[in-house]
Design an enzyme around this catalytic site. Structure first.
Site: not given
Length: 205
Positions: A9-11, A14, A23, A61, A88, A91, A99, A158
């Site tokens: 999974r990406h780091g 931001d 998303g 990313r 990803e 969303y 969130k 992702h």
């Protein structure tokens, strides 16, 4: 014959840092996220890992995480395929929202259902089931054959696109996969048997 797949999974991005639904939006890695990706490359290099091919998503990313890992193992110029099939989960109307703000607008329970259910999508977006319907055909047609041909394959993507792959590899139920969280910048190493079952799994946490 070695048949190796490394999922990463990406780091941290931001928007991860700002607690936003991301998303298909395309924020960059944070300094921490870059450090996580570089550390992943170092861990794999310390194991003597070398790759034959790499796959990543259409989002920066994941692409930058992939490149940092390849730099770390001394393979900066390795052939890398980018495809939005590995993007990803979308969303939809939640993308870009904080969130906590989303919970205030729709309620804690509804947002939890959108985030954690298997087949209930947020408005205008994808469920995990929808994401799997996009990701798994690409995994089966493009990534898995390279692994089964005896290659070492890196796939940097992702949380949700990789969870859909992990669900199949680990033979998890719809309920079990909902409890699985993948850490940012943490490689997962799968070794495959000749019949595509998993011989071993190692998480480099």
């Amino acid at each position: 014959m070695e048949r190796t797949l490394v999922l990463a999974r990406h780091g941290q991005s931001d928007w991860n840092l700002k607690n936003l639904f991301t998303g298909w939006k395309d924020p960059d890695l944070t300094e921490q996220g870059t450090a996580e990706a570089i550390a992943a490359g170092k861990k794999l290099n310390d194991m003597g890992m070398k790759f034959d091919v790499a796959f990543t998503s259409d989002l920066q990313r994941a692409q930058k995480t992939c490149q940092h890992i390849l730099d770390g193992v001394g393979q900066s110029d390795l052939t890398t395929y980018r495809d939005l099939a590995l993007n990803e989960r979308d969303y939809g109307d939640l993308s870009g929202l904080n969130k906590d703000d989303a919970r205030k607008k729709w309620g804690e329970e509804q947002v939890h259902i959108w985030r954690r259910s298997y087949d209930v999508p947020p408005p205008g977006g994808e469920s995990l089931k929808d994401t799997a319907a996009r990701t798994l055909p690409y995994f089966i047609t493009d990534i898995l054959p390279q692994v089964m041909a005896g290659k070492s394959v890196l796939c940097a993507a992702h949380g949700n696109s990789l969870r859909s792959i992990v669900m199949v590899l680990d033979r998890l139920s719809r309920e079990e996969i909902l409890e699985v969280n993948l850490g940012t910048g943490v490689p997962i190493i799968y070794k495959f048997n000749a019949d595509t079952t998993i011989a071993s799994k190692e998480i480099l946490g």
